[in-house]
Structures are given as structure tokens and as C-alpha cells.
Design a protein around this motif. Sequence first.
Motif, PDB file in Angstrom:
ATOM      1  N   VAL A 147      68.911 -57.270  74.633  1.00  0.00           N
ATOM      2  CA  VAL A 147      69.612 -58.459  74.132  1.00  0.00           C
ATOM      3  C   VAL A 147      70.672 -58.120  73.090  1.00  0.00           C
ATOM      4  O   VAL A 147      71.428 -59.002  72.682  1.00  0.00           O
TER       5      VAL A 147
ATOM      6  N   LEU B 117      74.126 -59.047  74.118  1.00  0.00           N
ATOM      7  CA  LEU B 117      74.326 -60.492  74.142  1.00  0.00           C
ATOM      8  C   LEU B 117      74.653 -61.016  72.754  1.00  0.00           C
ATOM      9  O   LEU B 117      75.506 -61.898  72.594  1.00  0.00           O
TER      10      LEU B 117
ATOM     11  N   ALA C  53      77.536 -70.261  76.464  1.00  0.00           N
ATOM     12  CA  ALA C  53      76.592 -69.143  76.376  1.00  0.00           C
ATOM     13  C   ALA C  53      75.180 -69.473  76.841  1.00  0.00           C
ATOM     14  O   ALA C  53      74.524 -68.620  77.436  1.00  0.00           O
TER      15      ALA C  53
ATOM     16  N   LEU D 161      72.045 -67.435  78.818  1.00  0.00           N
ATOM     17  CA  LEU D 161      70.847 -67.060  78.075  1.00  0.00           C
ATOM     18  C   LEU D 161      69.620 -67.765  78.634  1.00  0.00           C
ATOM     19  O   LEU D 161      68.536 -67.190  78.701  1.00  0.00           O
TER      20      LEU D 161
END
Length: 230
Positions: free
Chosen positions: A159, A162, A196, A200
Motif C-alpha cells: 500500500v 498508493l 481514489a 482502494l
Amino acid sequence: MGAVKTKRMPRAVREQQMLDAAVRTFGQRGYMAASMDEIAELAGVSKPLVYLYLNSKEDLFTACIRREAKALTEAVRAGTRPGLPADRQLWSGLTAFFTHTARHPDGWAVLHLQARTHGEVFAAEAAAMREEIVAFVTQLILAAARDAHRDPDLPEREVAGLAEALVGAAESLADWANATSGVTARQSAATLMNFAWAGLGDLMAGRRWSPPDDDGGAAGAQAGSISPAT
């Protein structure tokens, strides 16, 4: 009877006045164009007093960067509400970020534009602030991903990218929002969530987009397809 003495302003208060004036001047005029004379005049003090308190233009600018960086990171941390679902935590953190950058546009200009373009020392100060925010967002997304996947050992590297991308998008959006009349912090946060969170959310559900093979012809791996995480 002796003359009545005027009570002196505490050094910390006077220094904050100087920093307020400096942030406004640096943010609006830029580091190179800003002068110590106009900063002193805006703060209502003499130029020698500014030098006495803050040594030099370089030290004054560094102090401005550090103060504004601390204020921004504290605002983001304070705005995020632990215990909420991941999307609500991200929403509250983004709203806090955009609220702060909208209320302090000169401080944001100092951090995001001036500090990054006027020397490695200043850029390093801004980079440290950014790294702290990226690390915070990484841990927020990581905790949610581990919970969603029921995998307490999910690697942070899954992650980390991200978080980098999300912070970068937030920075660019803050620039745009501050330059665009009528855009509120909630609107900016909602824009980034819409951009986003769909991705996610799929990640949390175990669905990932798979890039095409080098030849672009493999079934099930074309651009835009979603495949389960392995």
C-alpha cells in the motif's frame, strides 16, 4: 514620579508576529522577491529586531517552513478519526487537509512551491513534512487493508505506493482549489475520494486491476479488467 513603562511583548508572541508577516510575504511574493524590510514593516517591528530574533533571511524562511509543516501535519492527524471505517477515516483526513490549505494559502505556497524550488536545504524541510504525511496515510490504508483481507502480515509495500499517489494527488488538488474561486474543502475532499476510493475499495475487497501482458493479447488481462488478488 517616574515615567510609566510600556509592558514588553513576550518574545514568543513577537516572534510569531514576525513569522506571520514572513509567511504572508514569502507566500505571495516568493522567496527571492521578498525583502526583510517589507517583512519587518508588515510585522510592525524594526529590521534589526527581525535579524536579532531570526538571524538571517535563510533562517527566517526555514522557521516559516517548519512552523507551517508542523501546523499542517497536526491538522491532518487531528482531523482523522480513529475507529471509523477506512473510507470515513480517509474522508476526514482529506477534509482536514483541504480545510487547512484553504485557510492558510500563503503557508501552503511556502511549503509546496517556495520551499521546493529555492535550494536543497529548504526542499529537505518540505520533504520531511511530506514523508510524515505519506507515512501516516500508509499506516491508515495498511490497517484497513489488513483488516479487510484478514491478513495481519500484509506487507507495507502493498500500500506504500498508493499512499504516495494519494498524497501527490491531494497536493495538486490543493493547488488547483486555492487558485479556483468557489471550491470548498469538502468539494476537494469529495473529488479525491471519488477519484481514489473506487480503486482502494476494490483493493479492500480483494479485486485488483491487472496490466496487460507485453503482447497485449492475453485473455483476462486487458487494460481495464479486474481480477482477484492472489
